[in-house]
Design a protein around this motif. Structure first.
Motif, PDB file in Angstrom:
ATOM      1  N   GLU A 289       0.842  -1.186   0.000  1.00 52.36           N
ATOM      2  CA  GLU A 289       0.000   0.000   0.000  1.00 52.36           C
ATOM      3  C   GLU A 289       0.888   1.251   0.000  1.00 52.36           C
ATOM      4  O   GLU A 289       1.987   1.226   0.541  1.00 52.36           O
ATOM      5  CB  GLU A 289      -0.894   0.004   1.254  1.00 52.36           C
ATOM      6  CG  GLU A 289      -1.984  -1.047   1.236  1.00 52.36           C
ATOM      7  CD  GLU A 289      -3.184  -0.647   0.403  1.00 52.36           C
ATOM      8  OE1 GLU A 289      -2.982  -0.229  -0.759  1.00 52.36           O
ATOM      9  OE2 GLU A 289      -4.298  -0.755   0.903  1.00 52.36           O
ATOM     10  N   PRO A 290       0.479   2.360  -0.643  1.00 46.40           N
ATOM     11  CA  PRO A 290      -0.842   2.574  -1.270  1.00 46.40           C
ATOM     12  C   PRO A 290      -0.884   2.188  -2.750  1.00 46.40           C
ATOM     13  O   PRO A 290      -1.899   2.424  -3.405  1.00 46.40           O
ATOM     14  CB  PRO A 290      -1.020   4.082  -1.103  1.00 46.40           C
ATOM     15  CG  PRO A 290       0.376   4.622  -1.219  1.00 46.40           C
ATOM     16  CD  PRO A 290       1.265   3.599  -0.580  1.00 46.40           C
ATOM     17  N   ASN A 291       0.193   1.594  -3.271  1.00 49.51           N
ATOM     18  CA  ASN A 291       0.219   1.230  -4.688  1.00 49.51           C
ATOM     19  C   ASN A 291       0.329  -0.281  -4.854  1.00 49.51           C
ATOM     20  O   ASN A 291       1.121  -0.781  -5.662  1.00 49.51           O
ATOM     21  CB  ASN A 291       1.398   1.926  -5.387  1.00 49.51           C
ATOM     22  CG  ASN A 291       1.288   3.434  -5.352  1.00 49.51           C
ATOM     23  OD1 ASN A 291       0.257   3.991  -5.707  1.00 49.51           O
ATOM     24  ND2 ASN A 291       2.351   4.084  -4.905  1.00 49.51           N
ATOM     25  N   ALA A 292      -0.487  -1.001  -4.112  1.00 45.33           N
ATOM     26  CA  ALA A 292      -0.368  -2.455  -4.086  1.00 45.33           C
ATOM     27  C   ALA A 292      -0.927  -3.127  -5.336  1.00 45.33           C
ATOM     28  O   ALA A 292      -0.857  -4.345  -5.465  1.00 45.33           O
ATOM     29  CB  ALA A 292      -1.066  -3.012  -2.847  1.00 45.33           C
ATOM     30  N   HIS A 293      -1.460  -2.346  -6.275  1.00 46.87           N
ATOM     31  CA  HIS A 293      -1.970  -2.937  -7.509  1.00 46.87           C
ATOM     32  C   HIS A 293      -0.834  -3.316  -8.460  1.00 46.87           C
ATOM     33  O   HIS A 293      -1.075  -3.930  -9.501  1.00 46.87           O
ATOM     34  CB  HIS A 293      -2.933  -1.977  -8.203  1.00 46.87           C
ATOM     35  CG  HIS A 293      -2.334  -0.647  -8.539  1.00 46.87           C
ATOM     36  ND1 HIS A 293      -2.185   0.344  -7.595  1.00 46.87           N
ATOM     37  CD2 HIS A 293      -1.839  -0.156  -9.706  1.00 46.87           C
ATOM     38  CE1 HIS A 293      -1.623   1.407  -8.162  1.00 46.87           C
ATOM     39  NE2 HIS A 293      -1.395   1.127  -9.438  1.00 46.87           N
ATOM     40  N   GLU A 294       0.410  -2.961  -8.126  1.00 47.93           N
ATOM     41  CA  GLU A 294       1.547  -3.352  -8.944  1.00 47.93           C
ATOM     42  C   GLU A 294       2.760  -3.603  -8.061  1.00 47.93           C
ATOM     43  O   GLU A 294       2.852  -3.087  -6.940  1.00 47.93           O
ATOM     44  CB  GLU A 294       1.862  -2.286  -9.999  1.00 47.93           C
ATOM     45  CG  GLU A 294       2.225  -0.939  -9.409  1.00 47.93           C
ATOM     46  CD  GLU A 294       2.434   0.114 -10.501  1.00 47.93           C
ATOM     47  OE1 GLU A 294       3.241   1.029 -10.271  1.00 47.93           O
ATOM     48  OE2 GLU A 294       1.802   0.012 -11.565  1.00 47.93           O
ATOM     49  N   PHE A 295       3.689  -4.415  -8.568  1.00 47.78           N
ATOM     50  CA  PHE A 295       4.889  -4.727  -7.803  1.00 47.78           C
ATOM     51  C   PHE A 295       5.786  -3.496  -7.680  1.00 47.78           C
ATOM     52  O   PHE A 295       5.798  -2.625  -8.563  1.00 47.78           O
ATOM     53  CB  PHE A 295       5.686  -5.850  -8.475  1.00 47.78           C
ATOM     54  CG  PHE A 295       5.069  -7.214  -8.326  1.00 47.78           C
ATOM     55  CD1 PHE A 295       4.785  -7.731  -7.077  1.00 47.78           C
ATOM     56  CD2 PHE A 295       4.785  -7.983  -9.450  1.00 47.78           C
ATOM     57  CE1 PHE A 295       4.226  -8.989  -6.938  1.00 47.78           C
ATOM     58  CE2 PHE A 295       4.236  -9.247  -9.324  1.00 47.78           C
ATOM     59  CZ  PHE A 295       3.952  -9.748  -8.058  1.00 47.78           C
ATOM     60  N   VAL A 296       6.533  -3.440  -6.598  1.00 51.80           N
ATOM     61  CA  VAL A 296       7.537  -2.396  -6.447  1.00 51.80           C
ATOM     62  C   VAL A 296       8.631  -2.613  -7.491  1.00 51.80           C
ATOM     63  O   VAL A 296       8.773  -3.698  -8.063  1.00 51.80           O
ATOM     64  CB  VAL A 296       8.143  -2.403  -5.025  1.00 51.80           C
ATOM     65  CG1 VAL A 296       7.059  -2.168  -3.979  1.00 51.80           C
ATOM     66  CG2 VAL A 296       8.871  -3.715  -4.750  1.00 51.80           C
ATOM     67  N   SER A 297       9.412  -1.588  -7.736  1.00 51.31           N
ATOM     68  CA  SER A 297      10.498  -1.694  -8.706  1.00 51.31           C
ATOM     69  C   SER A 297      11.568  -2.663  -8.211  1.00 51.31           C
ATOM     70  O   SER A 297      11.642  -2.990  -7.026  1.00 51.31           O
ATOM     71  CB  SER A 297      11.136  -0.327  -8.933  1.00 51.31           C
ATOM     72  OG  SER A 297      11.810   0.105  -7.748  1.00 51.31           O
ATOM     73  N   GLN A 298      12.402  -3.119  -9.128  1.00 46.59           N
ATOM     74  CA  GLN A 298      13.486  -4.025  -8.749  1.00 46.59           C
ATOM     75  C   GLN A 298      14.421  -3.369  -7.737  1.00 46.59           C
ATOM     76  O   GLN A 298      14.895  -4.023  -6.797  1.00 46.59           O
ATOM     77  CB  GLN A 298      14.279  -4.445  -9.987  1.00 46.59           C
ATOM     78  CG  GLN A 298      15.347  -5.494  -9.715  1.00 46.59           C
ATOM     79  CD  GLN A 298      14.766  -6.806  -9.242  1.00 46.59           C
ATOM     80  OE1 GLN A 298      13.846  -7.342  -9.850  1.00 46.59           O
ATOM     81  NE2 GLN A 298      15.278  -7.341  -8.137  1.00 46.59           N
ATOM     82  N   GLN A 299      14.654  -2.083  -7.900  1.00 48.01           N
ATOM     83  CA  GLN A 299      15.514  -1.362  -6.961  1.00 48.01           C
ATOM     84  C   GLN A 299      14.906  -1.353  -5.561  1.00 48.01           C
ATOM     85  O   GLN A 299      15.587  -1.588  -4.561  1.00 48.01           O
ATOM     86  CB  GLN A 299      15.745   0.069  -7.455  1.00 48.01           C
ATOM     87  CG  GLN A 299      16.675   0.884  -6.558  1.00 48.01           C
ATOM     88  CD  GLN A 299      16.907   2.289  -7.088  1.00 48.01           C
ATOM     89  OE1 GLN A 299      16.365   2.674  -8.136  1.00 48.01           O
ATOM     90  NE2 GLN A 299      17.710   3.067  -6.383  1.00 48.01           N
ATOM     91  N   THR A 300      13.606  -1.075  -5.498  1.00 50.42           N
ATOM     92  CA  THR A 300      12.920  -1.070  -4.193  1.00 50.42           C
ATOM     93  C   THR A 300      12.871  -2.469  -3.598  1.00 50.42           C
ATOM     94  O   THR A 300      13.047  -2.647  -2.387  1.00 50.42           O
ATOM     95  CB  THR A 300      11.494  -0.513  -4.350  1.00 50.42           C
ATOM     96  OG1 THR A 300      11.553   0.806  -4.894  1.00 50.42           O
ATOM     97  CG2 THR A 300      10.771  -0.471  -3.000  1.00 50.42           C
ATOM     98  N   LEU A 301      12.643  -3.485  -4.445  1.00 54.46           N
ATOM     99  CA  LEU A 301      12.632  -4.868  -3.970  1.00 54.46           C
ATOM    100  C   LEU A 301      13.980  -5.231  -3.358  1.00 54.46           C
ATOM    101  O   LEU A 301      14.039  -5.802  -2.260  1.00 54.46           O
ATOM    102  CB  LEU A 301      12.298  -5.816  -5.123  1.00 54.46           C
ATOM    103  CG  LEU A 301      12.359  -7.313  -4.817  1.00 54.46           C
ATOM    104  CD1 LEU A 301      11.345  -7.696  -3.743  1.00 54.46           C
ATOM    105  CD2 LEU A 301      12.134  -8.138  -6.079  1.00 54.46           C
ATOM    106  N   ASP A 302      15.052  -4.913  -4.050  1.00 60.14           N
ATOM    107  CA  ASP A 302      16.386  -5.210  -3.535  1.00 60.14           C
ATOM    108  C   ASP A 302      16.615  -4.498  -2.205  1.00 60.14           C
ATOM    109  O   ASP A 302      17.215  -5.068  -1.277  1.00 60.14           O
ATOM    110  CB  ASP A 302      17.458  -4.780  -4.540  1.00 60.14           C
ATOM    111  CG  ASP A 302      17.428  -5.612  -5.817  1.00 60.14           C
ATOM    112  OD1 ASP A 302      16.847  -6.715  -5.783  1.00 60.14           O
ATOM    113  OD2 ASP A 302      17.961  -5.148  -6.841  1.00 60.14           O
ATOM    114  N   SER A 303      16.140  -3.263  -2.104  1.00 59.82           N
ATOM    115  CA  SER A 303      16.299  -2.498  -0.869  1.00 59.82           C
ATOM    116  C   SER A 303      15.510  -3.125   0.279  1.00 59.82           C
ATOM    117  O   SER A 303      16.021  -3.249   1.401  1.00 59.82           O
ATOM    118  CB  SER A 303      15.844  -1.054  -1.092  1.00 59.82           C
ATOM    119  OG  SER A 303      15.908  -0.316   0.120  1.00 59.82           O
TER     120      SER A 303
END
Length: 376
Positions: A289-303
């Protein structure tokens, strides 16, 4: 049991200075000798050798053994674990720890009576992404986790009919598929999500419903490879089994099993909460949330994976990746087992986990055979 899985354990234990391998046991002397060669190649003393059908009982009676590590076929897991505990030994037993509800109770009752530890070797609980999502869930990143999914989807058709030394001895896994109509191997998918959902640490599995499709994969494989005779006879297990579980707190779990379809490997590992979502297969991603309709970016995922790296992985993860064992998760599991035993700590997974996760073998079989009825 010093086939592929057991010998792999020896290859990891040589890197655990707090553990000493003093005895090795297998039906085949070749397997025992190969395991001993691993020890001596690392400048460690050769272990005493036990070869034969029942000599494992003699080995369990030794007074210089603290832990018996069981890597045999499924149907011998619980009887061996119970016997070892009655000889005063702690037990680590491969998955599933038991094949029936009665065996689950035998494990629990014996562990309580003998005051011995019994840990099921559910290595998938120690994979890096699974442990990160456990940490995320415990820190509230997903909100209240209401649904989770796990699976064991692995094309094992060639292994099931493999009669060479690298296959299942006497094709024991194929025999299990002939006898079981439900999910005979539920714990790789269930274990990690059960920990996230605090099963028996605040919640419990209450009811399940299980359904299987028809068996096509093994029959087609046998026909295409000219395999005939009793090994192609009736197979009770369908290609895909799907089990739905509802917990006492109203949360749900889906667990799948398919080892006879031409599909990529998949354990799913999906976590869905009131504030976020994570999945490992087929595409690793996290949505929040608040943008749970799409995956986070690869950079954010790695973080996120770095910020929420589990303490166990921070402590031993680098060495685990070097030692190996399914990418390192096996070594983390072994390290934690020995660390907890040596320091008198509760195990990460106890005999109750072993029983609860393994009881699905019989209960899913019952549900399927009775027309997918609900089972407590």
């Amino acid at each position: 049991g010093l086939g592929a899985r057991g010998r792999g354990a020896i290859e990891r234990y040589v890197y655990l200075p707090d553990a000493k391998v003093v005895a090795l046991c297998d039906l085949d002397s070749v397997n025992v000798n190969k395991a001993n060669e691993i020890l001596t190649s690392h400048k460690l003393p050769a272990a005493d050798i036990y070869v034969g059908e029942d000599v494992w009982k003699e080995m369990c009676g030794r007074d210089d053994i603290d832990l018996v590590y069981i890597c045999t076929d499924w149907h011998s897991h619980a009887p061996m674990a119970v016997y070892a505990m009655k000889q005063g030994k702690h037990v680590a037993v491969e998955v599933p720890a038991a094949m029936t509800v009665a065996e689950c109770w035998d494990l629990v009752n014996t562990a309580e009576q003998t005051r011995r530890h019994c840990m099921m070797l559910e290595n998938c609980c120690y994979d890096f992404f699974e442990m990160a999502t456990l940490n995320m869930a415990q820190q509230g990143l997903f909100g209240d986790v209401m649904h989770a999914e796990g699976a064991y989807i692995h094309d094992l058709r060639s292994y099931n009919y493999d009669t060479t030394a690298t296959g299942y001895k006497n094709m024991w896994r194929l025999k299990a598929q002939k006898e079981e109509a439900g999910n005979p191997y539920p714990t790789h998918g269930l274990g990690p999500v059960a920990q996230i959902l605090n099963i028996h640490r605040g919640d419990r599995m209450a009811t399940l419903v299980s359904m299987s499709n028809a068996q096509k994969g093994m029959h087609l494989y046998a026909a295409e490879h000219g395999i005939t005779g009793e090994d192609t006879a009736r197979i009770d297990m369908g290609d895909m089994n799907t089990t739905l579980i509802r917990t006492a707190k109203g949360k749900t779990i889906m667990i799948q099993h398919d080892v006879t379809s031409p599909r990529p490997y998949n354990r799913i590992h999906m976590v869905s909460g009131t504030k976020g979502f994570a999945q490992k297969y087929p595409l690793t991603g996290i949505a929040l949330e608040p943008n749970a309709h799409e995956f986070v970016s690869q950079q954010t995922l790695d973080s996120l994976l770095k910020v929420y790296e589990h303490p166990f992985c921070k402590e031993i993860g680098e060495k685990a990746r070097k030692v190996g064992g399914h990418g390192g998760m096996d070594f983390i599991m072994d390290y934690r087992l020995i660390h907890c035993l040596k320091n008198g700590l509760p195990l990460d997974m106890d005999v109750y986990d072993a029983a609860e996760w393994s009881c699905l073998v019989e209960l899913t079989d019952y549900s399927v055979r009775k027309g997918s009825v609900p089972v407590q």
